[in-house]
Each structure stands twice: as structure tokens, then as C-alpha cells.
Design a protein around this motif. Structure first.
Motif, PDB file in Angstrom:
ATOM      1  N   ILE A 117      -0.687 -23.577-115.380  1.00 31.89           N
ATOM      2  CA  ILE A 117      -0.966 -24.535-114.606  1.00 31.89           C
ATOM      3  C   ILE A 117      -1.605 -25.621-115.349  1.00 31.89           C
ATOM      4  O   ILE A 117      -2.703 -25.462-116.513  1.00 31.89           O
ATOM      5  N   ARG A 119      -2.908 -29.698-114.921  1.00 36.88           N
ATOM      6  CA  ARG A 119      -3.904 -31.087-114.064  1.00 36.88           C
ATOM      7  C   ARG A 119      -3.248 -32.120-114.490  1.00 36.88           C
ATOM      8  O   ARG A 119      -3.719 -32.051-116.343  1.00 36.88           O
ATOM      9  N   THR A 130      -1.151 -31.263-109.850  1.00 33.05           N
ATOM     10  CA  THR A 130      -1.409 -29.809-110.331  1.00 33.05           C
ATOM     11  C   THR A 130       0.356 -29.638-110.711  1.00 33.05           C
ATOM     12  O   THR A 130       0.792 -29.907-109.279  1.00 33.05           O
ATOM     13  N   LEU A 131       0.891 -28.926-111.605  1.00 34.66           N
ATOM     14  CA  LEU A 131       1.822 -28.501-111.539  1.00 34.66           C
ATOM     15  C   LEU A 131       1.640 -27.001-112.273  1.00 34.66           C
ATOM     16  O   LEU A 131       1.128 -26.959-112.538  1.00 34.66           O
ATOM     17  N   ASN A 398       3.766 -35.090-106.575  1.00 39.36           N
ATOM     18  CA  ASN A 398       3.851 -33.986-107.299  1.00 39.36           C
ATOM     19  C   ASN A 398       3.984 -32.760-106.338  1.00 39.36           C
ATOM     20  O   ASN A 398       4.338 -31.249-107.152  1.00 39.36           O
ATOM     21  N   HIS A 399       3.906 -32.767-104.857  1.00 40.36           N
ATOM     22  CA  HIS A 399       4.096 -31.970-104.458  1.00 40.36           C
ATOM     23  C   HIS A 399       5.447 -30.953-104.724  1.00 40.36           C
ATOM     24  O   HIS A 399       5.569 -29.975-104.877  1.00 40.36           O
ATOM     25  N   ARG A 402       5.639 -29.629-107.874  1.00 42.50           N
ATOM     26  CA  ARG A 402       5.031 -28.120-108.146  1.00 42.50           C
ATOM     27  C   ARG A 402       5.705 -27.142-107.185  1.00 42.50           C
ATOM     28  O   ARG A 402       6.232 -25.797-107.393  1.00 42.50           O
ATOM     29  N   ASN A 405       9.139 -26.011-109.346  1.00 44.22           N
ATOM     30  CA  ASN A 405       8.557 -25.523-110.116  1.00 44.22           C
ATOM     31  C   ASN A 405       8.700 -23.977-110.149  1.00 44.22           C
ATOM     32  O   ASN A 405       8.696 -23.168-110.962  1.00 44.22           O
ATOM     33  N   GLU A 406       7.820 -23.642-109.142  1.00 41.12           N
ATOM     34  CA  GLU A 406       7.427 -22.788-108.590  1.00 41.12           C
ATOM     35  C   GLU A 406       8.546 -21.801-108.082  1.00 41.12           C
ATOM     36  O   GLU A 406       7.801 -20.526-107.511  1.00 41.12           O
TER      37      GLU A 406
END
Length: 613
Positions: A117, A119, A130-131, A398-399, A402, A405-406
Motif C-alpha cells: 500500500i 499512500r 492511495t495505490l 488515482n482511483h 488503483r 493495479n489491484e
């Protein structure tokens, strides 16, 4: 909502920092600056298994960490300067135009790290995104940052037993050499492209009937439409060749309405009835020739689904509704496309708000039940339960990053696209600068499809979902454009290779494309809802920043020469604007491969459409 949002985000640009570094001033002066990161103390936290903090393996915790190849001993990384990287320890940063890449040494723990994580904190404002990346990954890149502003980052490892102590990065200041020494500047690099522009944000929610001016609609080159009126609505939008989404939760409320109880019964009170309804409407749509491109099961469940009878709404009931709806759709048509969850940008569970369904919980559930999603869909509408940064257009990249990446965490959901099927906050979306802010943020983030919100904030506001005005782009006569129409129209023509755009002015962002022999740049400023120009704004006039002349520096390459720039100013207003804003043209010089143009004082809420070539 916007009052709290804007007041929480006011700060002075730190472009002077970049100038200092370019001139070679002592970087030690940074030590005098106050670091507002809320995570700094975490790096010195005591490791303890009882509180969920994982201790490193003994051998690793006693070893000396060597500097990684290519790292720097600089104390601050400054983009566009001789010192773009900083750090020789376990966490390093590299600053570029509007970006910072964080890298770190792999954490060797027992049990092993499953994900990291990362931040971000922005100087003066706090949390800035956050990523989350895989356990074997050691880099993460934050985009859409403001040049000349200082950021710090923390990296935490997540294991099956808990989390490691956070490791702190050196500070980083994004920047572009195109704007060195210029306090108010947008940098556009036309020599490096970032794929083809999706141009998929020409979408709408409801907002049309048979009397909506067809020429005005066609001029916006619509790509997608979202609604819930069945056959009539699909036939109305069919001439525009758009992809369509049918919102099943709206259809269910009509079908299951109980006039004696004043509302619809909840799906979870009779699963057989609900599944039969879903299967029947899917079959009916196909038989009548209006089957949508996508089916959407629920819309904003965390806002309350207004069921008035039966069992109360809980996150468990809502998740089960997604599952029963999904299974019924696939039983009726195995090839049907399903998107979801259409929640309000709540990426993770929020402490103290257990009834809010977040994207992570939904995707964990979908993965566990093998729900193949054709798109992960969510809304960027600035709900009050989110933190200040996550309510801004700047948070969209960022959203999106994220979620991308997830995806390693959710292999069973397939390879979904990313849809923002509602974007915009009501008191600001009607301002051209704000509309451009959302369009630029989503386009630069690579969002595949997006639909503008429809918000009615008063009896005289044409933007309501029940009005057939393209969400307020047209006036009440369904024909006369309002100011934001021209911002949307400018965006709709921007096809070509996406270019890098970064800015030193907070809340002034843009989108640019290379169209072959010409370049187009769309800019918007969106700090407040501009009380002076917008009667629906509930902020004081003092929240609106002063206009500022803006240098637009575009790296086009090639020999020194003169090129033409066409400038179209879209004013900070919300009312009718029947005619397209007039464009003025002038010759500007390309010197050393860079063309520079200075706008008139750029006001908050304004947009500029520039075409060069």
C-alpha cells in the motif's frame, strides 16, 4: 459539499521551489518546511504482533540496505531540474511532469508480503491518494499531480498476518522543464504520446426525448447513454449509434411498486419473484429489439434504494441482489454483458460507516462467486462521506490506477473495462472549467466510458434528470446550448494520440491530442463554484481565486518556425450561450522546438480550447 471541499484544498503553489533548484540553491532549505504527512510517525512505530504489525525476518532486519542502482543522494526530487530523483535508502522517488514514481526495496517478512500500500500526502492538504500493488511489485506511479507542489509517500507491506510499519519517502516536487521559472504554466509534450484518446466521455444519463434538438445531440458525437425507460428510450437514442446501459434497479422499482405501501418491495424479500422479473425483462428486450449493450443491476446502493416494505437494507442483502441479478441475466442470455457496482467512488471500507458498500468489498464478493464483469463501474460525484481529495476530479487517475493495479486480486471477474457512469457535482458541473476538469481527468486516466450526471438544484435549473436537456447542456427549450455545451463539444472532436499535460496552477488541468498535423488542447479551471457567475453556488465570493495569465508551453519539435494558434474562450457562466464562442487566431513562434502562448487572465470556472498547427 463544495464549501468544505474547496476550503480544504486551498494552498499556494510552490513553483518558487522549482526555480530555487534550477538556480542551484541549497536543497537543505527544505528542512525548514513543515511536513504535514500524517504517516511520518508510522515509520518509527514499534513492531508488535498483537496490533497486526508484522516484524521482518531477523536476517533482513539486521542487514544494511544498499542504495539501488540509479538512485540519488538528493534530499528532494524535483521534476524538470538536474535532481529529478531522491533517496538512497529503502524508498526512493523520481519526479516528472505531473507525476512521481515511488520505488522501494522488497520487504522480506514472515509471512510474505501479499501486496504493498503506497499512500501520497500533499504539502499543506494531507492525503492525496492511495495505490495498492502486487507483493512482487516494487514501484507505483502517482499521476495528475500539481507541478511545483511537494509530496511525500509511505509504503506499507500487507501480509496474511497484518501490515508492516510504514516506510517514508524523501519529498518529491513534480515539474516540467517547459515551465521552468514560470509561476502559472501548463506544459504539453507533443513529442511523446500515450496511446489513442478513448473519447468515451460523451455519455449521458437520461436527458432526452423525441423533442430534444437532434442536431445539438449529433454535434456532441455521443458514445454512450444510460437510462431505464425500456423500449421507448432505447429507440430514442438508437439513431445516435451509442452503447446503452439499462439500469435494472429503476425497472424493478416500477415493477414492484406497492401503492398501498408507497414504494417497491425489496428484492431480498422474494428472490424467486426478483429473478423471474430479471429473466423476463432480458428476454423481452431481446424479443422487442432493444437489448442494451450493458445491464446494470443496482445504482448507488449506498445512497439507499428506497424500498419501503420488508427486511431492511444491509450490505449482505445488497451483495446478494447483485448475485441473484447477475445469475438471472446470464440464465436468460449467457452472452449478456453486465457492469457494476455503480457505487459512489467508495474504494475501501470507511471506519464508522458499515452500511456503505465499497468497491473492494464488492469485487471480493464478485471474485468469490465467479461473476464475470464487462466493466467495473463507479461514480465520481463527490459524496460527502469521502475525504476532500477523493471528492475532486484530480482523484480520478488515482482511483483508476488503483483498480487496475489491484486486478491481480480478482482473477475470476475477467478483464473488465473501467466506466465512470456518473461524473460531476451539481453546483459546479454547469461551469465549463469544471466540466473540462472531469473530462480531462477521466480521459488522461484512460477511462473507457463515462456519462455526465444530471443534477437539479432548483426549480429553475434545467439540469435535472427528468428534463430532456442532456443533463443541462441545453436550456429548458431542449435546443439552446448553455455554456458547458461548448466545452463538451470541443472535447467530442478531440480524436488522436493522447499527450502529456501538467500544470503549476492547482485545479487548472487539461487534455491534449496530436491530430496528425495539428494539436488541440482543452483547459479548464475548477477551484470553486464561482459565486459571481453561478447563482446555485453556496460558497462566499472569497473562495474564488483571482484570474491569472497562463503560459501554455507546447513541445512540438522541429525547426524554428511560426505556427498558428486558434483560441476559443468559454466563459465562467452557467446560462444560455446560443452561439459557439468566437475564436481568435494569431501567429506564435516555435523556438528550440517549443511553442509558447499566454492566455488572457484565466478565471476560475473558465475553459479554453486551443488548436495549433
Amino acid at each position: 459539499m463544495l464549501v468544505q471541499l474547496v476550503r480544504g484544498r486551498l494552498r499556494v503553489p510552490l513553483m518558487w521551489v522549482l526555480i530555487v533548484f534550477v538556480l542551484g540553491a541549497d536543497v537543505a532549505a527544505w528542512a525548514a518546511r513543515r511536513d504535514t504527512s500524517t504517516n511520518k510517525s508510522a515509520a518509527s512505530a514499534t513492531n508488535s504482533g498483537a496490533d497486526g504489525v508484522v516484524s521482518p525476518d531477523t536476517a533482513e532486519s539486521t542487514s544494511t540496505v544498499a542504495a539501488s542502482p540509479g538512485t540519488s543522494t538528493a534530499k528532494v526530487a524535483v521534476g524538470g531540474s538536474p535532481s529529478p530523483t531522491a533517496g538512497s535508502g529503502p524508498v526512493r522517488v523520481a519526479a516528472g511532469p505531473g507525476t512521481v514514481t515511488v520505488s522501494w526495496d522488497a520487504m522480506h517478512t514472515s509471512p510474505s508480503v501479499q501486496s504493498y500500500i503506497v499512500r501520497a500526502n500533499e504539502d499543506g492538504t494531507g492525503a492525496h491518494g492511495t495505490l495498492i500493488v502486487c507483493g512482487s511489485c516494487t514501484t507505483a506511479t502517482f499521476r495528475g499531480l500539481t507541478n511545483g507542489t511537494r509530496y511525500t509517500f509511505t509504503v506499507t507491506g500487507q501480509t496474511a498476518s497484518g501490515s508492516t510499519a510504514a516506510e517514508q519517502s524523501p519529498p518529491a516536487v513534480p515539474g516540467s522543464p517547459l515551465c521552468a521559472g514560470v509561476p502559472a504554466c501548463v506544459a504539453v509534450d507533443a513529442t511523446t504520446t500515450h496511446g489513442t484518446a478513448n473519447n468515451g466521455l460523451n455519455g449521458f444519463l437520461h436527458g432526452i426525448d423525441g423533442y430534444t434538438n437532434k442536431g445539438r445531440v449529433f454535434n456532441l458525437h455521443p458514445t454512450n447513454w444510460r437510462g431505464s425507460a425500456g423500449q421507448w428510450w432505447h429507440q430514442t437514442v438508437a439513431p445516435y449509434g451509442v452503447q446503452t446501459t439499462e439500469v435494472l434497479s429503476d425497472d424493478w422499482r416500477v415493477f414492484a411498486y406497492d401503492k398501498d405501501k408507497g414504494g417497491a418491495t425489496a428484492p431480498w424479500d422474494d428472490w424467486d419473484r426478483y429473478e423471474t422479473f430479471v429473466k423476463n425483462i432480458v428476454a423481452k428486450a431481446e424479443n422487442e429489439g432493444w437489448a442494451p449493450t450493458y445491464w446494470e443491476i443496482l445504482n448507488e446502493p449506498e445512497a439507499g434504494l428506497s424500498y419501503t416494505a420488508g427486511s431492511p437494507q444491509t450490505p449482505s442483502n445488497v451483495l446478494d441482489t447483485y448475485l441473484h441479478g447477475y445469475q438471472a441475466i446470464k440464465e436468460a442470455d449467457p452472452q449478456a454483458k453486465v457492469i457494476g457496482p455503480s457505487t459512489m467512488a467508495t474504494l475501501e471500507a470507511i471506519p464508522g460507516k458499515p452500511t456503505l458498500l465499497d468497491l473492494t468489498t464488492f469485487l471480493d464478493f464478485a471474485n468469490a462467486h465467479n461473476m464475470k464483469l464487462d466493466a467495473i463501474a463507479w461514480h465520481e460525484t463527490g459524496p460527502d462521506h469521502l475525504g476532500p481529495f477523493d471528492r475532486l476530479p484530480e482523484s480520478i487517475s488515482n482511483h483508476a490506477d488503483r483498480l487496475r493495479n489491484e486486478l491481480f486480486r480478482w482473477p475470476n471477474i475477467g478483464k473488465p473495462q473501467l466506466f465512470i457512469n456518473e461524473f460531476g457535482t451539481g453546483r459546479a458541473l454547469g461551469l465549463p472549467g469544471w466540466r473540462v476538469g472531469y473530462l480531462a481527468a477521466a480521459e488522461n486516466a484512460g477511462i473507457d466510458s463515462g456519462d455526465a450526471s444530471c443534477w437539479a438544484l432548483g426549480d429553475d435549473d434545467p439540469a435535472g434528470c427528468g428534463n430532456f436537456t442532456l443533463g443541462g447542456l441545453l436550456d429548458k427549450d431542449k435546443s439552446t446550448p448553455r455554456t458547458s455545451y461548448w466545452a463538451q463539444e470541443a472535447y467530442s472532436t478531440m480524436r488522436g494520440a493522447r499527450l502529456d499535460v501538467s500544470s503549476t496552477v492547482p485545479f487548472l488541468t487539461g487534455f491534449a491530442v496530436d491530430q496528425g498535423k495539428t494539436w488541440q488542447v482543452l483547459l479548464g479551471r475548477h477551484q470553486s463554484c464561482t459565486k459571481a457567475a453561478n447563482a446555485l453556488c453556496n460558497e462566499p465570493a472569497s473562495a474564488t481565486p483571482a484570474p491569472v495569465p497562463l503560459t501554455v508551453a507546447i513541445k512540438v519539435g522541429g525547426p524554428d518556425r511560426a505556427i498558428t494558434v486558434s483560441v476559443e474562450r468559454i466563459p465562467d457562466a452557467v446560462g444560455p450561450m446560443p452561439d459557439q464562442p468566437p475564436a481568435s487566431s494569431q501567429q506564435i513562434v516555435v523556438r528550440d522546438g517549443v511553442a509558447r502562448f499566454v492566455t488572457p487572465p484565466f478565471a476560475d470556472g473558465e475553459a479554453y480550447n486551443l488548436q495549433l498547427g
